[in-house]
Motif scaffolding. Structure first.
Motif, PDB file in Angstrom:
ATOM      1  N   SER A 752       0.675  -0.990  -0.133  1.00  0.00           N
ATOM      2  CA  SER A 752      -0.085  -0.056   0.019  1.00  0.00           C
ATOM      3  C   SER A 752       0.959   1.324  -0.048  1.00  0.00           C
ATOM      4  CB  SER A 752      -0.968   0.074   1.275  1.00  0.00           C
ATOM      5  OG  SER A 752      -0.325  -0.093   2.266  1.00  0.00           O
ATOM      6  N   PRO A 753       0.396   2.185  -0.607  1.00  0.00           N
ATOM      7  CA  PRO A 753       1.152   3.706  -0.564  1.00  0.00           C
ATOM      8  C   PRO A 753       1.182   4.100   0.820  1.00  0.00           C
ATOM      9  CG  PRO A 753      -0.821   3.750  -2.189  1.00  0.00           C
ATOM     10  CD  PRO A 753      -1.195   2.618  -1.368  1.00  0.00           C
ATOM     11  N   SER A 758       6.281   2.743   0.059  1.00  0.00           N
ATOM     12  CA  SER A 758       5.180   1.864   0.047  1.00  0.00           C
ATOM     13  C   SER A 758       5.462   1.350   1.532  1.00  0.00           C
ATOM     14  CB  SER A 758       5.564   1.004  -0.947  1.00  0.00           C
ATOM     15  OG  SER A 758       5.141   1.472  -2.158  1.00  0.00           O
ATOM     16  N   ASP A 779      14.621  -1.218  -7.983  1.00  0.00           N
ATOM     17  CA  ASP A 779      14.672   0.139  -8.045  1.00  0.00           C
ATOM     18  C   ASP A 779      16.090   0.503  -7.283  1.00  0.00           C
ATOM     19  OD1 ASP A 779      14.652   2.787  -7.760  1.00  0.00           O
ATOM     20  OD2 ASP A 779      12.877   3.203  -6.801  1.00  0.00           O
ATOM     21  N   HIS A 803      11.184   4.542  -1.723  1.00  0.00           N
ATOM     22  CA  HIS A 803      11.550   4.480  -3.227  1.00  0.00           C
ATOM     23  C   HIS A 803      10.635   5.704  -3.665  1.00  0.00           C
ATOM     24  CE1 HIS A 803       7.389   2.868  -4.258  1.00  0.00           C
ATOM     25  NE2 HIS A 803       7.480   2.402  -2.750  1.00  0.00           N
ATOM     26  N   GLU A 804      10.827   6.073  -5.148  1.00  0.00           N
ATOM     27  CA  GLU A 804      10.030   6.740  -5.755  1.00  0.00           C
ATOM     28  C   GLU A 804       9.488   6.372  -6.894  1.00  0.00           C
ATOM     29  OE1 GLU A 804      13.433   9.640  -7.112  1.00  0.00           O
ATOM     30  OE2 GLU A 804      13.888  10.464  -4.998  1.00  0.00           O
ATOM     31  N   GLY A 805      10.070   5.509  -7.595  1.00  0.00           N
ATOM     32  CA  GLY A 805       9.112   4.903  -8.762  1.00  0.00           C
ATOM     33  C   GLY A 805       8.147   3.872  -8.258  1.00  0.00           C
ATOM     34  N   PRO A 806       7.268   3.221  -9.159  1.00  0.00           N
ATOM     35  CA  PRO A 806       6.201   2.291  -8.687  1.00  0.00           C
ATOM     36  C   PRO A 806       6.939   0.809  -8.316  1.00  0.00           C
ATOM     37  CG  PRO A 806       6.497   2.435 -11.049  1.00  0.00           C
ATOM     38  CD  PRO A 806       7.516   3.768 -10.541  1.00  0.00           C
ATOM     39  N   LEU A 807       6.481   0.232  -7.240  1.00  0.00           N
ATOM     40  CA  LEU A 807       6.728  -0.858  -7.005  1.00  0.00           C
ATOM     41  C   LEU A 807       5.387  -1.659  -6.575  1.00  0.00           C
ATOM     42  CD1 LEU A 807       9.535  -0.410  -4.399  1.00  0.00           C
ATOM     43  CD2 LEU A 807       9.813  -1.307  -6.737  1.00  0.00           C
ATOM     44  N   ASP A 808       5.258  -2.809  -7.052  1.00  0.00           N
ATOM     45  CA  ASP A 808       4.135  -3.622  -6.649  1.00  0.00           C
ATOM     46  C   ASP A 808       4.409  -4.846  -6.059  1.00  0.00           C
ATOM     47  OD1 ASP A 808       4.705  -5.574  -8.673  1.00  0.00           O
ATOM     48  OD2 ASP A 808       4.057  -4.364 -10.131  1.00  0.00           O
ATOM     49  N   GLN A 811       6.600  -7.661  -7.905  1.00  0.00           N
ATOM     50  CA  GLN A 811       7.864  -7.328  -7.989  1.00  0.00           C
ATOM     51  C   GLN A 811       8.881  -7.677  -6.625  1.00  0.00           C
ATOM     52  OE1 GLN A 811       7.367  -3.304  -9.017  1.00  0.00           O
ATOM     53  NE2 GLN A 811       8.967  -3.646 -10.887  1.00  0.00           N
TER      54      GLN A 811
END
Length: 827
Positions: A752-753, A758, A779, A803-808, A811
């Motif tokens: 979750s954000p 995250s 990342d 982190h700055e970029g997206p992570l799910d 990953q």
């Protein structure tokens, strides 16, 4: 008449660099000999050649060997600076640092020759016709350090050392010639600020400040030495010194015919400076002004903290303690050794120091030991340690070698020591100056006596010069002749006395043997592991990449390092076949080794009162003992430090043929409650349980013996112990993981954000050991705030990932990212 204060004009513009002699590669001769290369000052040859695109990055692959020629070449820096009459009597050219053997010319005349990286140089430019109105030529010629050191070694006589090149024969950072974790760069350059200082009448040549608490209040003393523009005017100048501390001030007149004075300010009430974990690091602004009539002609500023410090070395029944006492409070030292944060130190600025030191705080450290084979760090480093409450232990710059006591080194070393004692002694964070690293030990145990054959080895510095200078210049700063050191004259690495270094575990023994030692204080110990995967792949382009591929060997500087890595892993975990799992196994084994040692050392407090891990940081991408790699990424060891150095811990330790739970409380309040101890199967079934009451005093340790039904099992390969004291947990496994029936790790992830990244919620469906997210693989800028997480079946925890970029979740759940000890068990 209005007087003009001292003027400082940095000389930073217009510098160029050229090679003047030595083995420049043919392909570069035109670019670096015939054509000037733009240069940055402060800087060094390597950074200038890199900026010009003339050399490859020395930290990649085997470029170190390709660039070794730089250290065998003479280099020349040139610029011009403007000057015009400004009403001042004196004009000094000041270099804060020249690396290392240099000849300085102004307008075609040699004005200075230097040979010491660790001190500054002040050059009067008032000789007739030397400084001219308009443009002035400034040239600095550097002699190649490698041939110079070799020649000095011949002149002074060979001395024992662990590495081929004679770093002991030149006053230059020892690790600049390479170390068992460091690249050999052989730098040259103007590595600290250069400026023109213009002044009249007098200037503050030396300012020594000391803040001492006095009941509720405190006293600040400043001892000032001035230099006069005209020595004949010593009795006629109307000079005074003003000391300002916050709103309080005192003004005294300079004694007639004297250039030294001490001035004091008394404060009725002050806040004490405390190290991290013990209180706030309160600091006070201090200004020392040199006045002529009513005008300020020079000013020096410091920040000081009011605290007392000593090391308790009074013999006791067990030997000789080595206990740091700050403000009458014994401090368990939770430390790490510090090396230069970059093998090209000019690249380390205040922001980078702050990142690293804040990481140290995040890892629950309270002390940084600046190791004697590096440099005296910049003022930014010590200022930040003052602000953050990080204690500092500073070695004089002597490491692992016998050092000549003859000229020209003898005088250089005295001047260097004097300057740096004065520069550092006002810092509240400084709690120890140490004569050297391992030289006392080396003299006793490393066959030096026979090989020296009567030559000097440095004893004069450690036992005479340094204590004498400290007594003169900074008597409030504690001193030890070396590390390790036994205060009562015993063997320098005696376990029962003073500080010791423990290296047999890494070199020859298993890390479990840390538990065979009960030192009074451990100043060095450690275990190797590779850098973060992203750091490794950036710096080594081998295809295929293997533990023994050429680039990996270049980036492994320890003697038989990979052999020791494998030997240290096999008793505990399986040796993986694929490279990424090998990388994880070695990182994890490093973390477990150091965690095991730290839990053991802390369990013996107050008999043992400190542990300083080798090492906090790296200076380039390398397999090493560091917790933070050369690209600034934390390794799993970082999480081990954070957990083992937590303010409150629970661990299991062997005691008197059985097991005990050790409850450690490094806070200022008593910790009491119930310790719930269970013997569980790997599936989570309870085989035995006990609730043990505990009450641990502030800064105390309690030992709770375990009953046999908990401490013994008939299923050692399938059961373990767990102890919970609120949210503090300790575990004990009865057998090595490789010999256990530990099942594969099973867990679910939800992402979750969260602020700055995250939140990853992990729910275990099996026993999960030492779960760690190697998020740099997803990342390169990402960092998991928690690691080495052990969960029982059904337990849940949340890990924040920056982190700055997206992570799910997919990953993060990938087998190469979410790693556990479980996967290193089955063959």
């Amino acid at each position: 008449m209005t007087l003009t204060p001292l003027i400082r004009r940095p000389i930073t513009d217009g510098w160029t660099l050229q090679a003047t002699a030595g083995p420049v590669p043919d392909a570069l001769r035109t670019q670096v000999i015939d054509v000037p290369v733009p240069a940055e000052v402060p800087g060094c040859v390597h950074t200038d050649l890199l900026a010009a695109g003339l050399i490859p990055d020395p930290y990649l692959d085997d470029n170190e060997a390709l660039l070794a020629w730089i250290g065998r070449v003479d280099w020349t820096y040139r610029t011009t600076f403007s000057w015009g009459p400004d009403g001042h009597q004196r004009h000094d050219l000041v270099f804060d640092g020249l690396d290392t053997v240099a000849r300085v010319e102004v307008n075609g005349r040699t004005v200075a020759e230097t040979a010491n990286q660790h001190r500054s140089c002040r050059i009067p430019l008032d000789q007739a016709g030397l400084l001219r109105e308009g443009e002035n030529d400034l040239v600095v010629h550097f002699t190649a350090p490698v041939p110079y050191a070799n020649a000095q070694s011949v002149a002074l006589g060979a001395r024992p050392r662990p590495y081929p090149l004679p770093y002991e024969a030149i006053r230059k950072s020892a690790c600049n010639f390479g170390w068992d974790w460091g690249i050999a760069t052989f730098t040259s350059g103007i590595w600290r600020e250069v400026r023109l200082e213009s002044w009249s009448t007098a200037r503050l040549a030396e300012v020594r400040t000391h803040a001492a608490p006095d009941g509720e209040g405190g006293r600040v003393a400043a001892t000032v030495h001035i230099e006069r523009a005209d020595a004949a005017r010593t009795a006629t100048d109307d000079l005074r010194v003003r000391l300002r501390v916050d709103e309080a001030e005192t003004v005294v007149s300079m004694p007639a015919g004297d250039d030294d004075v001490t001035v004091q300010v008394q404060l009725d009430q002050v806040e004490r400076w405390w190290p991290a974990g013990y209180g706030e690091p309160h600091l006070y602004q201090v200004a020392v002004d040199l006045l002529e009539a009513e005008e300020t002609v020079d000013t020096a500023e410091r920040r000081v903290g009011f605290r007392t410090v000593k090391w308790d070395t009074a013999p006791d029944a067990a030997g000789t303690p080595f206990t740091l006492v700050v403000n009458d409070q014994p401090v368990f030292v939770k430390g790490a050794n510090w090396i230069p944060d970059d093998a090209l130190p000019v690249r380390v600025d205040r922001a980078r120091y702050e990142r690293r030191l804040r990481q140290a705080l995040e890892a629950n450290l309270n002390l940084i030991r600046v190791w004697g084979g590096g440099i005296y760090e910049s003022d930014d480093f010590y200022d930040l340690c003052d602000e953050l409450g990080l204690l500092t232990w500073q070695d004089f710059l002597f490491a692992c070698a016998a050092y000549p006591e003859e000229e020209p080194l003898r005088s250089e070393i005295e001047a260097e020591a004097r300057e740096n004692i004065v520069r550092l002694a006002s810092h509240a964070s400084l709690v120890l100056l140490t004569g050297n690293n391992e030289n006392l030990w080396g003299y006793e145990d490393w066959d030096w006596k026979r090989r020296l054959d009567g030559r000097t080895w440095g004893a004069y510095y450690y036992y005479d010069l340094f204590p004498r200078l400290i007594s003169e210049l900074a008597s409030h700063v504690p001193y030890a002749p070396g590390s390790p050191f036994s205060p009562g004259g015993q063997h320098p690495n005696a376990e029962e006395h003073g500080s010791m270094h423990l290296w047999e575990q890494w070199n020859r023994q298993d890390w479990l043997t840390y538990r065979e030692h009960r030192p009074r204080f451990v100043a060095e110990f450690g275990w190797q592991g590779p850098p973060a995967w992203t750091t490794l792949r950036r710096s080594v382009s081998d295809d295929p990449l293997t533990p023994e591929s050429p680039g990996m060997i270049v980036h492994q500087k320890a003697m038989e390092g990979n052999v020791k890595l494998a030997a240290g892993l096999v008793p505990h975990l399986r040796v993986p076949d694929d490279m990424e799992t090998w990388h994880w196994a070695m990182q994890l084994n490093q973390a477990i080794a150091v965690r095991t040692a730290l839990e053991h050392f802390r369990s013996w407090a107050p008999h043992t009162m400190g542990a300083i891990v080798w090492q906090l940081n790296d200076c380039w991408p390398v397999t090493s003992w560091a917790a933070i790699d050369g690209d600034e990424r934390p390794k799993p060891l970082f999480h081990a430090l954070r957990r083992a150095f937590a303010p409150r811990t629970v661990s299991f330790q062997p005691r008197d043929g059985g097991l005990a739970a050790i409850v450690t409380n490094d806070t200022g309040e008593e910790w009491s409650g119930t310790l719930h101890v269970r013997r569980l199967t790997f599936g989570g079934d309870v085989r035995a349980a006990e609730s043990l009451g505990y009450a641990v005093a502030a800064r105390g340790t309690a030992t709770l013996a375990l009953p046999s039904e908990l401490a013994q099992t008939d299923a050692a390969n399938a059961e373990f112990l767990i102890a919970d004291a609120g949210d503090v947990r300790g575990t004990w496994f009865f057998t090595e993981a490789r010999d256990s029936a530990l099942p594969p790790a099973e867990f679910d992830l939800e992402v979750s954000p969260a602020e700055g990244g995250s939140a990853v919620t992990v729910t275990a469906t099996s026993l999960v050991r030492d779960l760690t997210f190697l998020v740099d693989k997803v990342d390169p800028a990402a960092h998991a705030e928690e690691g080495l997480i052990t969960l029982l079946p059904g337990e849940r925890t949340t890990v924040r990932i920056r982190h700055e970029g997206p992570l799910d979740a997919a990953q993060l759940a990938a087998p190469r990212v979410a790693r556990t000890l479980n996967e290193l068990v089955s063959p």
